[in-house]
Scaffold this active site. Sequence first.
Site, PDB file in Angstrom:
ATOM      1  N   TYR A 181       0.824  -1.216   0.000  1.00  0.00           N
ATOM      2  CA  TYR A 181       0.000   0.000   0.000  1.00  0.00           C
ATOM      3  C   TYR A 181       0.856   1.263   0.000  1.00  0.00           C
ATOM      4  O   TYR A 181       0.542   2.230   0.678  1.00  0.00           O
ATOM      5  CB  TYR A 181      -0.965   0.040   1.190  1.00  0.00           C
ATOM      6  CG  TYR A 181      -1.723  -1.237   1.473  1.00  0.00           C
ATOM      7  CD1 TYR A 181      -2.122  -2.094   0.447  1.00  0.00           C
ATOM      8  CD2 TYR A 181      -2.060  -1.588   2.767  1.00  0.00           C
ATOM      9  CE1 TYR A 181      -2.822  -3.265   0.716  1.00  0.00           C
ATOM     10  CE2 TYR A 181      -2.767  -2.754   3.054  1.00  0.00           C
ATOM     11  CZ  TYR A 181      -3.143  -3.589   2.022  1.00  0.00           C
ATOM     12  OH  TYR A 181      -3.837  -4.730   2.300  1.00  0.00           O
ATOM     13  N   HIS A 182       1.941   1.261  -0.790  1.00  0.00           N
ATOM     14  CA  HIS A 182       2.862   2.397  -0.804  1.00  0.00           C
ATOM     15  C   HIS A 182       3.112   2.924  -2.220  1.00  0.00           C
ATOM     16  O   HIS A 182       4.263   3.067  -2.635  1.00  0.00           O
ATOM     17  CB  HIS A 182       4.206   2.002  -0.184  1.00  0.00           C
ATOM     18  CG  HIS A 182       4.137   1.626   1.248  1.00  0.00           C
ATOM     19  ND1 HIS A 182       5.147   0.914   1.883  1.00  0.00           N
ATOM     20  CD2 HIS A 182       3.203   1.859   2.201  1.00  0.00           C
ATOM     21  CE1 HIS A 182       4.822   0.716   3.154  1.00  0.00           C
ATOM     22  NE2 HIS A 182       3.643   1.288   3.363  1.00  0.00           N
ATOM     23  N   PRO A 183       2.086   3.263  -3.002  1.00  0.00           N
ATOM     24  CA  PRO A 183       2.345   3.815  -4.338  1.00  0.00           C
ATOM     25  C   PRO A 183       2.950   5.211  -4.261  1.00  0.00           C
ATOM     26  O   PRO A 183       2.607   6.005  -3.389  1.00  0.00           O
ATOM     27  CB  PRO A 183       0.961   3.838  -4.980  1.00  0.00           C
ATOM     28  CG  PRO A 183       0.007   3.939  -3.833  1.00  0.00           C
ATOM     29  CD  PRO A 183       0.644   3.171  -2.720  1.00  0.00           C
TER      30      PRO A 183
END
Length: 555
Positions: free
Chosen positions: A472-474
């Site tokens: 969950y780290h774009p």
Amino acid sequence: MKFDAVFDYLIVGGGSAGCVLAYRLTEDGDNKVCLLEAGPRDAWWNWKIHMPAALMYNLMDDKYNWYYHTEPQPYMNDRVMYWPRGRVLGGSSSLNAMVYIRGHALDYDRWAFKEGCAGWSYQEILPYFKRAEHREVGGDDYHGDQGPLWVHTGNQPNPLFEAFVEAAQQAGYAYTEDMNGYRQEGFGKMDMTTHNGRRWSASTAFLRPAEKRRNLRVETRALALRVIVENGRAIGIEFAQQGRILRYRAEREVILSGGAINSPQLLMLSGIGPADHLKEIGVPVVHHLPGVGQNLQEHLEMYIQQQCTKPITLYTYTKPHRMALSGVQWFLSRKGVCTSSHLEAGGFIRSAAGIEHPNLQFHFLPSTVNDHGRKNGTSHAYQVHIGNMRQEARGWIKLKTASPKDHPRIQPFYLAAEADRREFRDAVKLTREIFAQKAFDPYRGPEIQPGVKVQSDAEIDAFIRERGDSAYHPSCSCKMGVDEMAVVDPQARVRGLQGLRVVDASIMPSIVSGNLNAPTIMMAEKCSDMILGKPALPKSNAPVFVHPNWQTQQR
């Protein structure tokens, strides 16, 4: 062109960056600011947002969540990956696991000295981390204790946390008292954005105090359709709200803070981006900017799971009566097991000699997570989330259609680079080594996954392709810099246009070594001073640990 309202600044996106900007740009009481958020409010009564242990609930549906999915991943068995992102005030800080990690000092020095982002070195950005922070255990050279963002150090009394940190030391790794301080490399307790037993999102920390000011307007359920550009200058935003199309004007600046997916999407919907792609989709080209949507980076991770021989994991609380009792305790006193996301221990290591600063991150959980929390575990067990921090692969965001209501295409190209695959192989082996240490002897049951049959490099590769998942780290899809693929300059101004900035994780030139919420808040703090024309905060001279023998030793 007729406008429905006029402000000094328009902020598009009420996530971590947007909430900080709303707070800072309204501080002096003079600037009229409007914040537009596509999702609803994070109402005080919504326990699924504010109870830390309930974080998985909001990953299961699209009520507060954009519910994105990627393109099929060619190096991961053509899997379509699930990418939850916050669509609510607070953005993903209202959905995330509340881990407060800043990344390594050398990440920011890389930005400043190798990637064309003058002003973003560690010495220059550390004061902004400190300005935002209110650390419960007190401030020092690395931490603030007066900021709006409360930071709590893990203190849940589960013996598995201590076992994990002790096992890492038995394997030869160092203990670190503070992963956000002098020494990231090592294992220890982790910080979280919680306070008094509640999630302390960017909305709670920054936006709620700002909303008491008369010069801030917050509009929710307002879907931005396009940036209005006139004679090379952004002058406003067109958005949809309650069945109406509205236009708000910005006398000074339009600031996009939608995140690494929404910000490039909105730029392209506005005709700002790669001209050939815009023409292909049928969007009139306003300003050719080839880097928009390119350079996408993200953290892939996997879960190594081990059965636990003692009934001390969170599996206990999956029983309905225990779940109900712990929930009641939280509602009545804000105490107990529901006050934490339980990612309270972790660490950073280098996977091999010759790597200057840690490239693998561990989050330890005294439970198991399967399919983003959508499937319950079946027994007492524990796990680590582990992933590589600086992937070589680069992906992209592209429009699927010219409609703002259609999700864009997302292609991270996970595991496209052999270096990334090698680091994941190392990660499995190094994790197994830690789990095999004496500290886990009282608790260790059989390995659940990958499982004892997965031993060779080929078998490990197959496991990662099948079970690896998004952290969950774009980031990095509107990168900051000075080269032709940069979307914004080091002041976050969109190159070639006036009156338009992007301030969120999309402008990172390269991903940092850790979770992204704290760095995104820091970036908005720093950019707020740039927007207001204030001088930068004085540089820090706090030292940073780098392993003295990193060139020849892995630990």
